[in-house]
Design a protein around this motif. Structure first.
Motif, short mmCIF file in Angstrom:
data_model
loop_
_atom_site.label_atom_id
_atom_site.label_comp_id
_atom_site.label_asym_id
_atom_site.label_seq_id
_atom_site.Cartn_x
_atom_site.Cartn_y
_atom_site.Cartn_z
N LEU A 268 9.30 30.53 -78.18
CA LEU A 268 8.58 30.18 -77.21
C LEU A 268 8.85 30.90 -76.11
O LEU A 268 8.04 31.58 -75.07
CB LEU A 268 8.53 28.62 -76.78
N GLY A 269 10.30 31.19 -75.90
CA GLY A 269 10.67 32.00 -74.93
C GLY A 269 10.51 33.53 -74.79
O GLY A 269 10.45 34.13 -73.90
N SER A 270 10.04 33.87 -76.01
CA SER A 270 9.50 35.24 -75.97
C SER A 270 8.00 35.57 -75.65
O SER A 270 7.50 37.03 -75.66
CB SER A 270 9.83 35.84 -77.45
N THR A 271 7.51 34.44 -75.41
CA THR A 271 5.76 34.77 -74.93
C THR A 271 5.67 35.26 -73.79
O THR A 271 4.34 35.64 -73.45
CB THR A 271 5.23 33.25 -75.22
N GLY A 272 6.57 35.22 -72.83
CA GLY A 272 6.51 35.57 -71.53
C GLY A 272 5.90 34.63 -70.46
O GLY A 272 5.97 34.78 -69.15
N GLN A 273 5.67 33.26 -71.28
CA GLN A 273 5.01 32.50 -70.24
C GLN A 273 6.14 31.44 -69.72
O GLN A 273 6.09 30.95 -68.98
CB GLN A 273 3.86 31.54 -70.98
N TRP A 274 7.07 31.22 -70.86
CA TRP A 274 8.08 30.00 -70.81
C TRP A 274 9.38 30.59 -70.62
O TRP A 274 9.52 31.71 -71.11
CB TRP A 274 7.93 29.19 -72.15
N THR A 275 10.20 29.78 -69.91
CA THR A 275 11.72 30.03 -69.92
C THR A 275 12.39 29.01 -70.68
O THR A 275 12.14 27.97 -70.26
CB THR A 275 12.03 29.87 -68.29
N VAL A 276 12.90 29.45 -71.58
CA VAL A 276 13.64 28.23 -72.68
C VAL A 276 15.01 28.55 -72.32
O VAL A 276 15.59 29.54 -72.70
CB VAL A 276 13.04 28.78 -73.97
N THR A 277 15.92 27.42 -72.57
CA THR A 277 17.32 27.20 -73.03
C THR A 277 17.16 26.21 -74.23
O THR A 277 16.52 25.35 -74.17
CB THR A 277 18.02 26.79 -71.81
N SER A 278 18.50 26.59 -75.19
CA SER A 278 18.47 25.38 -76.08
C SER A 278 19.61 25.61 -76.75
O SER A 278 20.58 26.49 -76.52
CB SER A 278 17.35 25.69 -77.14
N ARG A 279 20.24 24.61 -77.42
CA ARG A 279 21.53 24.55 -78.15
C ARG A 279 21.37 23.52 -79.00
O ARG A 279 20.67 22.55 -79.18
CB ARG A 279 22.53 23.80 -77.21
N ASN A 280 22.32 23.79 -80.38
CA ASN A 280 22.58 23.05 -81.39
C ASN A 280 21.34 22.91 -82.29
O ASN A 280 21.09 21.83 -83.05
CB ASN A 280 22.90 21.58 -81.26
N LEU A 281 20.16 23.69 -82.06
CA LEU A 281 18.77 23.66 -82.92
C LEU A 281 19.17 24.13 -84.20
O LEU A 281 19.88 25.31 -84.49
CB LEU A 281 17.71 24.26 -82.13
N THR A 282 18.78 23.71 -85.45
CA THR A 282 19.06 24.41 -86.57
C THR A 282 17.77 24.79 -87.10
O THR A 282 16.59 24.40 -86.60
CB THR A 282 19.44 23.27 -87.48
N ALA B 102 19.28 20.15 -78.48
CA ALA B 102 18.63 20.04 -77.18
C ALA B 102 17.85 21.23 -76.79
O ALA B 102 18.22 22.32 -77.13
CB ALA B 102 19.80 19.78 -75.90
N TYR B 103 16.69 20.91 -76.09
CA TYR B 103 15.73 22.19 -75.83
C TYR B 103 15.15 21.74 -74.31
O TYR B 103 14.97 20.75 -73.85
CB TYR B 103 14.67 22.04 -76.71
N LEU B 104 15.24 22.91 -73.54
CA LEU B 104 14.79 22.92 -72.19
C LEU B 104 13.85 23.97 -71.91
O LEU B 104 14.19 25.17 -71.94
CB LEU B 104 15.91 22.85 -71.12
N ALA B 105 12.51 23.69 -71.50
CA ALA B 105 11.62 24.74 -71.43
C ALA B 105 10.81 24.46 -70.11
O ALA B 105 10.24 23.29 -69.74
CB ALA B 105 10.51 24.66 -72.45
N HIS B 106 10.40 25.74 -69.50
CA HIS B 106 9.80 25.57 -68.22
C HIS B 106 8.49 26.39 -68.34
O HIS B 106 8.57 27.62 -68.63
CB HIS B 106 10.74 26.19 -67.06
#
Length: 271
Positions: free
Chosen positions: A257-271, A211-215
Motif C-alpha cells: 500500500l505504501g508504494s501506491t503514492g496515495q498512502w503513507t504506511v508504517t508497520s512492524r512485526n508483520l509476517t 501493527a500497521y499504521l496507514a494514512h
C-alpha cells in the motif's frame, strides 16, 4: 501527559439512506463475489447483520463486528463499507438497528460475537455450520474505535482495526496493553482530528504485536460515503481477507500500500 484531541462524530453528509428498521435493504451491494444485504434479528435486537444475500454451499463466514462513529446506534450509517466487507464472504455485525438512535458501548461488540458463535450451533438457525467462529475481527470508527479497543482484548479476536480513532486520555493506555492480535490504525491523514491519537497509540502498542499504521489524506470523514466505502472499503476488505482467510493476494495489497503514492504506511512485526 500527551495532549489528546476529542474524536468528533462523522458529519451528516455521511448518513446513509435510511430504511425501515425492521426491513432488509432491497439492493444488495459490494464489489465482492457475494452481493451483500442486511437484516435484523430478534435474537440480537440492537444490531444490524450484514451477510451475502445468498450464502453458497461450502462458504464459511468469518465474524466482523463494527462500532459506529459517535458511538451512534444506527446500524446502517456505515452500510456502504459494511456491505463491501460482507460481499467478500464475511458476517458483519454493526452496533445499532437500521436507522436507530441513541448510543452504543463496547459490550455490544462482544454481544455480537457471542450471538454469532451461538447461531453457528443453534438448531434451526439459518447460519448453523456457516459461521467461522474461530476467525473474528473487531472494527470501529472514531468513537466506535474506542469501543473496539476494549472489545479487542477478547481472547477470541484475531485482529482489530481502528478507523479515524485513538484513545482520548493517557489514563486509558492500559487498554492498549491488552491487545493481543494484529492491529491496524487507518486515518485520514494530518487533517483527521484523530490523527495524533492514532499515531500516539501505535507507538505505545505492546512490543512484538503485529501493527500497521496507514494514512490516506481524506480527513476524519474518510471515504465511507463513497460507493463500496471507496478506498477505505478496498483496503479494509483486503485486511480482513488476509487476516481471517489467509488470502495472500490480499496480503500483497496491504504490504504494498505504501508504494501506491496515495498512502503513507508504517508497520512492524508483520509476517
Amino acid at each position: 501527559m500527551r495532549n489528546r484531541i476529542l474524536v468528533t462524530a462523522l458529519a451528516a453528509a455521511l448518513v446513509a439512506i435510511g430504511v425501515h428498521p425492521g426491513a432488509a435493504q432491497a439492493a444488495p451491494g459490494g464489489s465482492g463475489p457475494y452481493p451483500a444485504d442486511y437484516e435484523t434479528t430478534i435474537r440480537l435486537y440492537d444490531h444490524t447483520v450484514y451477510r451475502p444475500s445468498t450464502i453458497p454451499a461450502g462458504l464459511t463466514l468469518p465474524i466482523v463486528v463494527w462500532g459506529n462513529g459517535a458511538c451512534r446506534a444506527d446500524g446502517t450509517w456505515f452500510q456502504n463499507i459494511l456491505k463491501e466487507f460482507a460481499s467478500h464472504g464475511f458476517l458483519v455485525i454493526a452496533n445499532g438497528r437500521p436507522g436507530g438512535t441513541g448510543s452504543t458501548d463496547a459490550g455490544m461488540l462482544t454481544e455480537a460475537i457471542d450471538w454469532a458463535v451461538a447461531e453457528n450451533s443453534r438448531a434451526g438457525s439459518k447460519y448453523r455450520g456457516r459461521i467461522g467462529t474461530g476467525k473474528v475481527a473487531v472494527m470501529g470508527q472514531s468513537c466506535g474505535g474506542l469501543e473496539a479497543v476494549e472489545a479487542g482484548a477478547d481472547a477470541r479476536v484475531d485482529t482489530t482495526v481502528f478507523w479515524n480513532s485513538g484513545l482520548l486520555s493517557d489514563r486509558e493506555n492500559f487498554r492498549l496493553a491488552r491487545l493481543h492480535a494484529p492491529v491496524a490504525y487507518i486515518t485520514g491523514g494530518p487533517d483527521d482530528i484523530a490523527y495524533p491519537n492514532a499515531v500516539d497509540d501505535y507507538a505505545r502498542l505492546p512490543a512484538g504485536l503485529p501493527a500497521y499504521l496507514a494514512h490516506l489524506p481524506v480527513g476524519h470523514y474518510g471515504t465511507f460515503s463513497q460507493v463500496n466505502g471507496g478506498e477505505y472499503g478496498r483496503v479494509g476488505a483486503a485486511w480482513l481477507k488476509w487476516h481471517l482467510k489467509g488470502d495472500q493476494a490480499a496480503r500483497a495489497v496491504i504490504t504494498g500500500l505504501g508504494s501506491t503514492g496515495q498512502w503513507t504506511v508504517t508497520s512492524r512485526n508483520l509476517t
